[in-house]
Every structure is written in C-alpha cells, then in structure tokens.
Write a protein that holds these residues in place. Structure first.
Motif, PDB file in Angstrom:
ATOM      1  N   ALA A  92      73.671  14.769  -6.897  1.00  0.00           N
ATOM      2  CA  ALA A  92      74.227  14.266  -5.634  1.00  0.00           C
ATOM      3  C   ALA A  92      75.490  14.999  -5.188  1.00  0.00           C
ATOM      4  O   ALA A  92      75.672  15.272  -4.014  1.00  0.00           O
ATOM      5  CB  ALA A  92      74.525  12.778  -5.781  1.00  0.00           C
ATOM      6  N   SER A  93      76.375  15.331  -6.143  1.00  0.00           N
ATOM      7  CA  SER A  93      77.647  15.946  -5.760  1.00  0.00           C
ATOM      8  C   SER A  93      77.498  17.421  -5.411  1.00  0.00           C
ATOM      9  O   SER A  93      78.450  18.066  -5.008  1.00  0.00           O
ATOM     10  CB  SER A  93      78.660  15.799  -6.900  1.00  0.00           C
ATOM     11  OG  SER A  93      78.188  16.481  -8.041  1.00  0.00           O
ATOM     12  N   PHE A 320      72.789   9.018   9.537  1.00  0.00           N
ATOM     13  CA  PHE A 320      74.179   8.814   9.134  1.00  0.00           C
ATOM     14  C   PHE A 320      74.708   7.542   9.791  1.00  0.00           C
ATOM     15  O   PHE A 320      74.640   7.384  11.008  1.00  0.00           O
ATOM     16  CB  PHE A 320      75.027  10.016   9.549  1.00  0.00           C
ATOM     17  CG  PHE A 320      76.476   9.907   9.142  1.00  0.00           C
ATOM     18  CD1 PHE A 320      76.851  10.034   7.818  1.00  0.00           C
ATOM     19  CD2 PHE A 320      77.467   9.666  10.084  1.00  0.00           C
ATOM     20  CE1 PHE A 320      78.181   9.925   7.439  1.00  0.00           C
ATOM     21  CE2 PHE A 320      78.795   9.553   9.725  1.00  0.00           C
ATOM     22  CZ  PHE A 320      79.148   9.680   8.388  1.00  0.00           C
ATOM     23  N   LYS A 321      75.226   6.619   8.999  1.00  0.00           N
ATOM     24  CA  LYS A 321      75.655   5.309   9.514  1.00  0.00           C
ATOM     25  C   LYS A 321      77.162   5.217   9.736  1.00  0.00           C
ATOM     26  O   LYS A 321      77.652   4.227  10.270  1.00  0.00           O
ATOM     27  CB  LYS A 321      75.213   4.185   8.557  1.00  0.00           C
ATOM     28  CG  LYS A 321      73.705   4.097   8.355  1.00  0.00           C
ATOM     29  CD  LYS A 321      72.950   3.996   9.659  1.00  0.00           C
ATOM     30  CE  LYS A 321      71.440   3.988   9.456  1.00  0.00           C
ATOM     31  NZ  LYS A 321      70.709   4.245  10.705  1.00  0.00           N
ATOM     32  N   GLY A 322      77.917   6.211   9.317  1.00  0.00           N
ATOM     33  CA  GLY A 322      79.368   6.159   9.503  1.00  0.00           C
ATOM     34  C   GLY A 322      79.760   6.521  10.933  1.00  0.00           C
ATOM     35  O   GLY A 322      78.916   6.802  11.778  1.00  0.00           O
ATOM     36  N   SER A 323      81.060   6.509  11.208  1.00  0.00           N
ATOM     37  CA  SER A 323      81.527   6.852  12.555  1.00  0.00           C
ATOM     38  C   SER A 323      81.822   8.346  12.630  1.00  0.00           C
ATOM     39  O   SER A 323      82.200   8.971  11.636  1.00  0.00           O
ATOM     40  CB  SER A 323      82.799   6.058  12.879  1.00  0.00           C
ATOM     41  OG  SER A 323      83.829   6.412  11.973  1.00  0.00           O
ATOM     42  N   ASP A 421      82.416  13.007   0.100  1.00  0.00           N
ATOM     43  CA  ASP A 421      83.239  12.163  -0.777  1.00  0.00           C
ATOM     44  C   ASP A 421      82.738  10.718  -0.788  1.00  0.00           C
ATOM     45  O   ASP A 421      83.321   9.854  -1.431  1.00  0.00           O
ATOM     46  CB  ASP A 421      84.712  12.202  -0.349  1.00  0.00           C
ATOM     47  CG  ASP A 421      84.895  12.067   1.161  1.00  0.00           C
ATOM     48  OD1 ASP A 421      83.881  11.851   1.858  1.00  0.00           O
ATOM     49  OD2 ASP A 421      86.032  12.184   1.636  1.00  0.00           O
ATOM     50  N   THR A 422      81.623  10.443  -0.087  1.00  0.00           N
ATOM     51  CA  THR A 422      81.020   9.104  -0.141  1.00  0.00           C
ATOM     52  C   THR A 422      80.512   8.839  -1.556  1.00  0.00           C
ATOM     53  O   THR A 422      80.071   9.759  -2.243  1.00  0.00           O
ATOM     54  CB  THR A 422      79.832   9.020   0.859  1.00  0.00           C
ATOM     55  OG1 THR A 422      80.303   9.414   2.138  1.00  0.00           O
ATOM     56  CG2 THR A 422      79.263   7.622   0.936  1.00  0.00           C
TER      57      THR A 422
END
Length: 580
Positions: A92-93, A320-323, A421-422
């Motif tokens: 993942a990273s 993508f669900k973030g702003s 960084d999520t």
C-alpha cells in the motif's frame, strides 16, 4: 518505423505491467512466465527477499514467435515478439512506485488472489490502469488453494463478480483467466509445475497490438536501476519513453546536471547498437556514482526542464472521497517522481464556457486550451458537476501546483495527485485527481516573474449601510470597511444602493471607517422620503437632537444597503481592484 535494435532477428518489444495487491502472487507469475531475467528482475532488493514482497519495479522478459495477427500488420519488419514484464509493487505505501511504472506499459495484467478477491489496493491498481493503459487482462491466481471439488464454481463466481466490478470501466470486456503461478505457495518445492501459464501466454499473445513507436524527437528514458561495472562504466537500465538512442550518443542526466557518452547498450544481455521508444535497455556510460541516480530521467541534452511549479488540467478521480481544496497539499506523481505540492484550483467564468468532457477515468481532455490571454476564476475547491445536485460532468478546470522541491519532467506528461499519507488500512481510495502538465515554471522566483501573467481573479463583494444623507447628491456610509482599511485604495470605485441609485466612493469620513459616496444623478425622491421617515421616527422619542443635525435624515429604521462589487487578480503584485 525502426526496428528495436539488433536483438538477434528483428524483435518487437511489448511492455506488460503486472499489478495487484500485496501477496497476490505477481512476482511468482512473472517468474513463471519469464525465460530471461534482466538486471532489475525478481526482487533485487534484499529487503524484498526478507519480506517476500516487491519493493521496486522488477523487469523480466520472454520471447515468442510473432503472432499471425501482428505479422499481418507488420509485414516483415518484425519476426519475434518480446514481452517485457514490469512487476509493480503491491504494498500500500508503495503506490508512487506503481504510478511511475504504469506510465511505461502497453498492456496491464491485474493479478487477483482468487480466495480474497478485489481489495483496496487492487482497486487503486485498476484506477491507475484506467489512466495509463489501453487494455487489461485479469489473472485469478492461487487457484490451487481452492478445494478441488469447489474450484471451478469458485472461479466462475469470482469471474462474474469481477465483470460486475469492471462494467463501468474501459475494461468491461476484458478477459479473465485462472492460474496457479506457484502451487503450494512461496515455500513449496520448485518441482510443482505452474498451472494455467501456457494458456495465459497464448492469451497474452492474442491481446498484443502494434504499439505506437516513434523514433523521432528528443530522447526521454525512465531509469529504474543503476549500477557500476568495474573498468567499464556505469549502467543505467530503463525504458525509452520517447525518441531513440544509439551508441556514441551524448545523453543528459538532468538531476545531476551532467552529460555522458553512451559506450555500449544491451537488451536483456544481448548487445545492440540502437534502441527506440518502448524498448527496455541497459545503457553503459562513462563512470559516475550510481547511488546518485537510483531512479530518474535521462534525456537528449537540454531537452528536459526542472520545474518549481506547473499548471495542469485537473479532473477529480470519482472514487476519492476526501475534499479537493485550494491551499491543500497533495503527493504529486509526475514523470518518475513523487513530490509534495500546494494546489490552487481555477476554472472558467461561466458554465457556458465549460466543456462536456468524458468520465473521470480517462486522461484529462484539453477541449479548452490553457492560455494566458483568458481570464480564469479562482476556486476555493474543485468544482463537481454543473450546478447544484447535478450528476453531469465536472466543469473543465485547472490547477496550479507549487512543488516543495523541483521536479524534472516533460510537458504533457500524466500527473496524478494522491493522499498517500492516508491510513493504509482504511478502505478508501487515495488517488485524488489526475491531469496533464500544460505549463512549467523553471525560474525559482516564478511568483514574481511568471505568476503575474496568470489572470486568475477573485470576485469580491462587500455590503454596508447608508448612515445618513448630507445633501441630494451625497450620503455617508458605514460597515463596508474596517477602521484600519486604507480607504484611498477604494476611491473612485462604483457602488449601488439597494434603492437603485449608482454612486462613487469619494473618500473617507472621519476616523472610524465611514466613507462618503457621491451619487452623480442625485437621490430619488422616494429614497429621500425613506430616509426622512426614518429621521422622523427617531425624533418622536422626545430626546434632544444634536445641534446642527436636525435636517440630516438618518437611515436606521429603514436601512438602505450599499453594495460594492469588484475583482482582484490573485497574483497581481499591486493588488489592484477592478470593476467592469
């Protein structure tokens, strides 16, 4: 079109990316398929061997006879087909490494653990594939772990589920094939033959096409591995993304600011005299410290640029669900680098100017070319849809990226913005937006030299109130400015009263932020009446009027508002206020 160097007979190189979630068996699959390993193949990194996962792009290859459908297309230009497998990490990273690798592949193999199905990073790999690859094959791996009695029904069930997942992507018709690349798992003896691999090789042959290969233009090569050979020089292995390369050519390593002469070249351990776009090649140059260039770009001298900031077309990735907010910081993958950047979004003034572009999974269209001549509107956030509650396409928009450290890359290359960084264990997509690099700023002082040319404006509006009228052509206003505001900056700007009159700010009045407005056409009778009735009500309380102020109507019981509209260019060093 030139052939791919001198690899025995004329050989067409075809790059296949092997992507998937960690521990889905990508490296085992590449090993099973490959007959020849390049210097970078099969987990050269000691840390990889310990952890059993791929930490860098691995490359390997196998060569087959040219399939009939390609022979019909190519004539006698090629006689064999070389598959170069790009084994991308699944951890993942390490998604930034995948993005770097995904930009050099012609076909994608998405490896899915048949027992676990699609996981978060599998979905991210699928998204990267949609942005970068024209075609895909899905491999259901580890079929040996399924109970023999239920194996076929489990494979059919997973295949159906995958087709359902893919139906809204560009890969909706893609083939799905089941294999066991390493029966018994990594620790099992090598004697156990892989299952389904010959069928997979035949499927891959059917999926090949003649990739667009252009030997012209300046050289651009993505280097993914670098090492020295005593007495010979330093070898850089990578893929030619653009142009061509020959022995005795001079190449530039922009990050090191040096040029080097090509002494010799190899493709999978066979000497060649030239290589072109799409080829995987090892290039030996005069000696330098290989630790200085583990990954990066090599190019024709003076053809690449190191940028401190850039303008890109921007398209949000739907999952993508973030702003996506201006002044936010994102990981930006561009070329072969990932760097943090601050983002400023901007768009067109009206919906009528916007393009109706395609889905967010396709690389950003350039329907409305970016130009310094057009005026753009500053946005606090990326705009979704056209109008409130719209399910239509997003308006066309752009972003200014200001990099925390300079990046070296070509124009029009793919740009992906992520939130790497999520929490890697969170079940959410970290890829946020994508686009194409349209304009780059090489000057470190771009804020003073280049950005003032960028006509991004903020629309401003202020509202105050008429406090009193002094004569038929003049009113005093308040609550539009703060006490400390320099009112001289606003002198001459037009304002509108809520009663319909147009006025001009003439200057300050006293020390508390009040100001004088001149109404050239005079106040309307009804406005004066409104102000006058406010004054009479005020007088009924029996209190003493202030000496000399009896005839000045006040506007407190019937407030008349003052509206000031102007725009300001975000990067104008003089901060001028402009009214149309």
């Amino acid at each position: 079109m030139a052939d791919s160097g001198d690899v025995g007979v004329k050989t067409l190189n075809f790059n296949v990316g092997v992507l998937g979630h960690v521990d889905s068996g990508k490296t085992s699959l590449a090993r099973a398929l490959s007959s020849t390993a390049s210097t970078a193949a099969f987990d050269k990194n000691p840390q990889s061997r310990e952890r059993g996962i791929t930490l860098d792009l691995g490359f390997s290859s196998f060569t087959v006879d040219l399939p009939d459908h390609l022979r019909e297309t190519c004539g006698d230009r090629y006689q064999s087909l070389q598959f170069t497998l790009v084994d991308c990490p699944g951890h993942a990273s390490l998604i930034r490494t995948i993005i770097g690798g995904a930009q050099i592949i012609d076909l994608m193999m998405l490896v899915v653990d048949v027992v676990k199905g699609i996981q978060t990073q599998t979905a991210e790999c699928l998204l990267i594939g949609e942005l970068t690859c024209p075609g895909m094959v899905v491999i259901l791996n580890k079929t040996d772990l399924l109970p023999p009695a239920k194996r076929q029904s489990a494979i059919e069930k997973m295949t159906k589920r995958l087709h359902k997942t893919l139906e809204n992507t560009r890969f909706k018709e893609c083939p799905v094939i089941a294999v066991a690349a390493k029966p018994g798992g990594p620790e099992a003896p090598e004697a156990d033959e892989p299952q389904g691999v010959p069928e997979l090789m035949e499927l891959l042959k059917r999926q090949t096409y003649l990739p667009r290969r252009d030997p012209h233009g300046s050289l651009l090569m993505a280097v993914d591995h670098c090492f020295s050979i005593r007495g010979q020089g330093t070898v850089m292995t990578g893929t030619v993304l653009q142009g061509s390369l020959a022995v005795n050519d001079t190449v530039e390593i922009p990050t090191l600011k040096v040029t080097k002469k090509v002494k010799s070249m190899q493709m999978f351990r066979k000497p060649v005299s030239k290589a072109m776009q799409g080829d995987r090649v090892g290039v030996c140059v005069t000696q330098f410290d290989p630790k200085l260039l583990e990954r990066g770009m090599v190019c024709s001298p003076a053809s690449l640029h190191t940028l401190h900031a850039a303008i890109i077309s921007a398209r949000k990735i739907g999952y993508f669900k973030g702003s996506l907010s201006t002044r936010g910081k994102f990981h930006i993958t561009v070329g072969h680098e990932t760097v943090m950047a601050r983002v400023t979004f901007f768009g067109l003034h009206t919906a009528a100017e916007t393009s109706t572009s395609s889905s967010d999974s396709a690389p950003c269209p350039l329907d409305t070319p970016f130009t310094y001549d057009r005026e753009y509107l500053y946005q606090e956030d990326y705009m979704i849809g056209q109008g409130e509650g719209s399910s239509g396409p997003d308006p066309e928009q752009w972003a200014l990226l200001e990099f925390e450290r300079p990046v070296t890359c070509p124009l029009l290359c793919l740009v992906i913005g992520s939130k790497l960084d999520t929490d890697i264990h969170a079940n959410m997509c970290r890829l946020a937006f994508q686009g194409r690099l349209l304009e780059g700023f090489e000057d470190k002082a771009y804020g003073e030299t280049a950005l003032p040319r960028l006509r991004i404006c903020k629309m401003k509006q202020k509202e105050g109130q008429v406090e009193r009228v002094t004569d038929d052509y003049t009113v005093i206003g308040r609550s539009l400015f703060k006490k400390e505001t320099n009112l001289q900056l606003f002198v001459g700007l037009k304002v509108a009263l809520s009663t319909g009159e147009a006025g001009v700010i003439e200057g300050g009045f006293g020390q508390s932020g009040k100001f004088k407005i001149r109404v050239p056409d005079g106040l309307r009778p009804e406005t004066k009446q409104l102000l006058s009735s406010g004054s009479k009500k005020k007088g009924k309380g029996g209190g003493k009027a202030e000496p000399g102020k009896e005839d000045e109507p006040r506007a407190e019981s019937h407030p008349i508002s003052i509206h000031l509209h102007f725009k300001r260019y975000v990067f104008d060093p003089h901060k001028k206020m402009i009214q149309s």
